[in-house]
Design an enzyme around this catalytic site. Structure first.
Site, PDB file in Angstrom:
ATOM      1  CG  ASP A   1      20.908  12.671  44.452  1.00 38.59           C
ATOM      2  OD1 ASP A   1      20.393  12.172  43.419  1.00 38.59           O
ATOM      3  OD2 ASP A   1      21.780  13.340  44.530  1.00 38.59           O
TER       4      ASP A   1
ATOM      5  CB  THR B   1      24.822  12.368  40.038  1.00 41.30           C
ATOM      6  OG1 THR B   1      25.430  12.007  38.835  1.00 41.30           O
ATOM      7  CG2 THR B   1      25.132  13.776  40.494  1.00 41.30           C
TER       8      THR B   1
ATOM      9  CG  ASP C   1      21.778   8.225  40.746  1.00 37.87           C
ATOM     10  OD1 ASP C   1      21.666   8.103  39.603  1.00 37.87           O
ATOM     11  OD2 ASP C   1      21.868   9.401  41.258  1.00 37.87           O
TER      12      ASP C   1
END
Length: 785
Positions: free
Chosen positions: A535, A298, A296
């Protein structure tokens, strides 16, 4: 019941005294008593203990020395697991997410096990629901209950609706009253298992258990055959029983389970030193087998924060109006995400204050919708989100947004709308400004990605941002395929077509949460072992379904709870160490299994050889055939060809990626190697017995030298690839028997004596034949491949 200001301190104390506390016995490791019991009471320890008692009773204390492995198993296994327990317990405290409660009219953070019945619990996006109860305040609260029901769509929650533990918040915020707590909660077990020290399902452990079950079934009939065969040799029950024990003991891979546990536990401790929390031990196995890593963008390739680079007006909208609208949106959002926080920081720095616009309705951000907003009295509806979602494809503002995003910047659009709802979307949208943000690349990202490329691990970069923006970031990091990013809104829905595309493409933008989950399943359908990092709350489903979920320590509580590995310091550069540790553990357990199963194979082969040979001798009237070894001989051979070197090899560094099908790979080595040990040993024993006669120990000496030499050869093969200390290890083990034979007190202790030149020559020929036989097997195998 407590009012809307929450329980008072006195009411909390009353509930604590009454036991109405959220004690769900959540723990991250087994208590010491369970650790000791698990290492003490095992089937292998029981079998070895019984055999040791029999050997000591009928053959003297020396014949039971092999039972020292029980003591080693208990001490080493217990100490290493306690060490790992302490590491996990310390790290889990850092990983634990507190609950926010309203007490005495104030918001406070408490540990999950300090929640009491009737507490008012506040939740926002990314929070796990830890107990059950009804909603008493809802600000567009949406709950994902997929971990409980399998339903992927978020469920809106209004006042009076119930929420259940094990779900998590994806949008909006709210307050609910804790009614079912502790063991009463709907998913108390699911919450408990999120961070438990687990010796749970593992392909490697299952493979070892299959070996042990097979060996257990073989021991009884082979023991019966040995007893019958030795009856023809002697009527001395003591000698018969000792010989039978000597034949059975090497069949048992007594240290294999121990060293597997030790390798896992040491891996946990080593990763813990890098602030990496392994929440399930089998996760280490997944680390070694991973061949596709889904990242991911970001929070993984970029740092968690971002900065507003520019507020660019669209049309005739003035800068003051833009600033006031953004400030009003920031003020109305009581659960801001990182983007809103970046905008708030920029406005504060620029001196823009909230205009005081009253909000009639707040539309919270959702990763599925990719926008948020609010309707203000007298000011209309303002939205902030992804340009390609809010604007038409041919809108000039959208075209400009794509151009800016292609430079690696993140672009949002500020718009007004005639109306907007979380269910129906926005109508009558007019663009007012582009909000351009600059993301901070991690300084170690390029080096880490290069490592995975070198190690043959395919990387898939996945993001909810625009595809051109994600592609630009990937190009800056040198990712292959970054020049052709894929917009996830155009992905095929057919699983096979999606899998084909994932095999080719590397960078994906505008990916929705359910698509991340589909990515994982599609890659798994092509027999890939998939690791997923994330996250945010939008990563939870994919983290849960991946073979290995890796969460960031600063990420949402929901993502941390379902991941098997948590990087507590958010450092992407830790991942190569995580993968390397997994490879070390699995590769070394494979080497250790090679040694132990080779021993089991040659022990079974020798027992059958002697049993069948003795039966043949009895039928044909030939001289009897005693078993060639005493338990003390097996203790000597096992210590220097299996026990000591296996323990050292189990903890050695290695960088090879683990191969699938553990059982198949071990059997490919152990069965031919064991046969090449057993056959030459059995033949040279028969020759020596015929040469010296049954009344001397020299046939046993010859067999011991031969089996020891061949077992050292198996050790030399299993220890590859070589470094200096492995060469010293193999050399030291090879000379151990020579030292014993050359030292009269040691030779006497092990019931041996110095060999004659004839014995040495016979053993050397037999060892050469065994080595040649294995070399021939390998040569034929290569030709067939």
């Amino acid at each position: 019941m407590g009012s809307e200001t929450g329980l008072t301190a006195a009411e909390v104390a009353e509930r604590v005294a009454a036991g109405a506390v959220n004690h769900a016995r959540r723990r991250t490791s087994r208590p010491f008593s369970q650790i000791l019991r698990a290492n003490l009471i095992t089937p292998l320890n029981g079998v070895i203990g019984v055999l040791a008692v029999i050997a000591v009773s009928f053959g003297g204390w020396k014949q039971g020395l092999f039972a020292l492995v029980i003591v080693a198993n208990i001490l080493i296994g217990t100490l290493q697991e306690v060490r790992a327990k302490r590491t996990l317990d310390k790290l889990s405290l850092l990983n634990a997410a507190p609950a926010k409660v309203r007490r005495d009219g104030q918001v406070a953070e408490v540990a999950p096990d300090q929640l009491v019945r009737d507490d008012l619990v506040l939740v926002e996006p990314g929070d796990r629901v830890m107990v059950d109860g009804p909603v008493i305040e809802s600000r567009n609260l949406e709950i994902d209950e997929s971990l409980l029901t399998g339903e992927a769509d978020p469920v809106p929650k209004a006042v009076g609706d119930g929420v259940r533990s094990g779900s998590f918040v994806v949008a909006g915020s709210g307050v609910f009253r804790a009614e079912q707590i502790g063991a009463e909660a709907y998913a108390a077990k699911l919450v408990e298992e999120a961070s438990r020290f687990a010796l749970a399902r593992s392909d490697l452990r299952e493979g070892i258990n299959r070996f042990i079950k097979l060996i257990t079934w073989l021991i009884v009939p082979i023991a019966v055959l040995l007893v019958i065969s030795q009856l023809a040799y002697t009527a001395d029950w003591r000698a018969i029983i000792v010989s039978t024990v000597a034949g059975i003991v090497p069949m048992i891979p007594e240290g294999l389970v121990l060293l597997t546990s030790v390798a896992f536990a040491v891996g946990v401790v080593r990763l813990g030193a890098r602030r990496c929390l392994v929440q399930e031990l089998p996760a280490i196995e997944g680390l070694a087998r991973t061949d596709v890593l889904c990242l991911d963008k970001t929070g993984t390739l970029t740092e968690g924060g971002m900065d507003v680079d520019e507020l660019r007006p669209v049309g005739d909208t003035d800068e003051r109006t833009i600033g006031e609208a953004l400030a009003a949106l920031v003020a109305a959002d009581d659960t801001p995400n990182p983007t809103v926080r970046a905008v708030a920081t920029h406005l504060t720095t620029s001196g823009v204050a909230a205009p005081g616009w009253p909000a009639d309705e707040v539309l919270p951000f959702s990763s599925a919708r990719k926008w948020s907003g609010a309707t203000f009295a007298g000011q209309g509806t303002w939205l902030l989100g992804a340009p390609e979602v809010l604007l038409d494809p041919d809108d000039p503002a959208g075209v400009e947004a794509d151009r800016v995003a292609s430079q690696g910047l993140r672009v949002l659009v500020l718009v007004t709308a005639e109306s907007a709802t979380t269910a129906g979307g926005a109508i009558g949208v007019v663009p007012r400004a582009l909000v351009i943000l600059r993301q901070r690349l991690r300084s170690t990202a390029a080096e880490t990605l290069a490592y995975f490329k070198e190690q043959g691990v395919a990387v898939k970069i996945i993001s909810g941002d625009a595809a051109v923006s994600v592609g630009a970031v990937a190009r800056r990091l040198g990712v292959d395929g970054a020049a052709e990013p894929v917009d996830a809104r155009q992905l095929p829905t057919d699983p096979d077509e999606l899998a084909d595309l994932l095999e080719r493409a590397t960078v994906f933008g505008r990916v929705q949460p359910h698509q991340k989950q589909a990515f994982v399943k599609a890659l798994q359908s092509r027999r890939h072992t998939v690791a997923m990092t994330g996250d945010g709350v939008n990563d939870v489903l994919a983290l849960k379904d991946a073979d290995l979920g890796i969460a960031m320590g600063s990420g949402s509580a929901a993502s941390r709870s379902v991941a098997q590995v948590v990087l507590l310091d958010d450092e992407f550069a830790t991942l190569p160490h995580v993968v390397g540790e997994g490879r070390r553990v699995i590769g070394n357990i494979g080497r250790v299994a090679d040694l132990f199963l080779t021993k089991t194979t040659y022990a079974i082969g020798l027992a059958l050889f002697i049993a069948l040979g003795a039966t043949f001798a009895w039928i044909t009237g030939r001289p009897p055939l005693p078993y060639p070894f005493l338990p003390i001989h097996q203790s000597l051979i096992n210590a220097f060809t299996i026990g000591i070197p296996a323990f050292l090899l189990a903890l050695a560094p290695t960088f090879e990626r683990a191969e699938p099908d553990f059982v198949k790979h071990v059997l490919r080595f152990a069965v031919p190697a064991g046969i090449c040990c057993a056959v030459p040993t059995g033949i040279v024993y028969l020759v020596a017995l015929n040469h010296h006669g049954p009344g001397t120990v020299l046939p046993q000496v010859t067999a011991t030298i031969t089996l020891f030499g061949l077992a050292v050869g198996a050790l030399a093969l299993a220890a590859r690839p070589y470094v200096w200390w492995k060469m010293i290890l193999v050399g030291a083990c090879a000379t151990a028997l020579a030292v014993v034979l050359a030292t009269p007190p040691l030779a006497d202790f092990f019931d041996l004596e110095g060999p004659t030149p004839w014995n040495l020559a016979a053993a050397a020929i037999a060892i050469g034949a065994g080595v040649a036989g294995y070399a021939g097997y390998r040569w034929v195998k290569r030709l067939r491949e």
